[in-house]
Write an enzyme that holds these catalytic residues in place. Sequence first.
Site, PDB file in Angstrom:
ATOM      1  N   ASP A 246       0.431  -1.633   0.118  1.00  0.00           N
ATOM      2  CA  ASP A 246       0.136   0.249  -0.178  1.00  0.00           C
ATOM      3  C   ASP A 246       1.016   0.831  -0.054  1.00  0.00           C
ATOM      4  OD1 ASP A 246      -2.189   1.816   0.648  1.00  0.00           O
ATOM      5  OD2 ASP A 246      -1.975   1.132   2.212  1.00  0.00           O
ATOM      6  N   MET A 247       1.124   1.900  -1.184  1.00  0.00           N
ATOM      7  CA  MET A 247       1.066   2.800  -0.630  1.00  0.00           C
ATOM      8  C   MET A 247       0.913   4.169   0.015  1.00  0.00           C
ATOM      9  SD  MET A 247       3.381   2.288  -3.644  1.00  0.00           S
ATOM     10  CE  MET A 247       4.124   4.394  -3.821  1.00  0.00           C
TER      11      MET A 247
ATOM     12  N   ASP B  24      -3.107   2.053  -6.061  1.00  0.00           N
ATOM     13  CA  ASP B  24      -2.025   2.030  -4.967  1.00  0.00           C
ATOM     14  C   ASP B  24      -1.785   1.367  -4.629  1.00  0.00           C
ATOM     15  OD1 ASP B  24      -3.598   3.248  -3.659  1.00  0.00           O
ATOM     16  OD2 ASP B  24      -3.200   4.863  -2.388  1.00  0.00           O
ATOM     17  N   GLU B  25      -2.535   0.072  -4.659  1.00  0.00           N
ATOM     18  CA  GLU B  25      -2.439  -0.777  -3.691  1.00  0.00           C
ATOM     19  C   GLU B  25      -2.846  -1.983  -4.131  1.00  0.00           C
ATOM     20  OE1 GLU B  25      -5.419  -1.481   0.199  1.00  0.00           O
ATOM     21  OE2 GLU B  25      -6.587  -0.506  -1.229  1.00  0.00           O
TER      22      GLU B  25
END
Length: 379
Positions: free
Chosen positions: A9-10, A103-104
């Site tokens: 996860d960013m 982003d995940e």
Amino acid sequence: MMRKIIHVDMDAFFASIEQHDNPKLRGKPVIVGGLSGRGVVSTCSYEARKYGVHSAMPMYMAKTLCPHGIFLPVRFQRYREVSEKVFDILYEVTDIVEPLSIDEAYLDVTDIDKNPEDIAKEIKEKVHMVTGLTVSAGVSYNKFLAKIASDWNKPDGLMIITEDMVPDILRPLSVSKVYGIGKKSSERLKKIGVEKVDDLLKLSQDELTNIFGKYGKEIYDRIRGIDSRPVETYRETKSIGKETTLKKDTSDADLLLKYLRGFADIVSSELKGERLYCRTVTVKIKTSNFTLHTRSRTLNEYIDSSDDIYSVAEAIFKEAKMTQPVRLIGLSVSNLSATKIKQLSLFDLDVKRNLKIDKILYDVNKKLGGHFVKRGSDI
């Protein structure tokens, strides 16, 4: 064989990109989202979160909580560019990748002869080297625990949850951390004195089934470390939407259009995160007398931009000519596709050939776990 699952996860993705691209913003409360009167927060930096700002919060509220924040518009093209670099790194590790958003993602590394913690460290290092950004990772033997782990010590965190740590490590967590328990369910549980996972563990399977219906058994198992959901390399999304019930019924068309503008931003972000396009836009309106009005428009071509989605929604809304005050308004898109094919005459042989080629690419895309293959690329 026990599975090896990694969840990545960013960290504060949109805001982190803005701080990376403009070093003057580093260490400052950056808030990214719709800047109109009815805009919402897409992402905010950790500095802004200290003031109570969070994603999906109305922008006016964020400005009240953090008046000295730096408010920036969403730059979808830039975020998608960075996202593609991140996913390129993930697909270098394994083809078994399940994107959850821009982003995940989950990765199943069970068949890789390497310690999953080392794999997670390598991912973190390479993402930082290529993008300059940090990513948090969680490692465990199922998806639920891997996601719990990635959120454990953000930002730039790495956490491993092993079988012997469960359920004790989960006991102090809020019930809202349990996959399958949403905001309304959390509020309902709180009313009966169930706020932590430790409280949930005291309930029998039958009691949880009475509360959650058929999902009761899944929640019963999940908090005991049992989650058999596979990492899905392809998930068919049928529609994406956003709606809200207004605090006060209104006939203010400008205000309602501002809501649709904000919804279009959110829906567009989700489409781009899943690398999808839509062809049907639907506006949902419930009036003060509880009458539901749903109107849709199907286009001749696929779209994914916020401006295009809003333009269609605006036209639908204006054509509706509502005579009653509105209490609920929503926007959704459907008729989704992983390819952007213009709908032309099927009697055109060239078009038929192109559609067939795109269908082949679409099928290849599914097999590659959603890592889109463009026409002309090496397969």
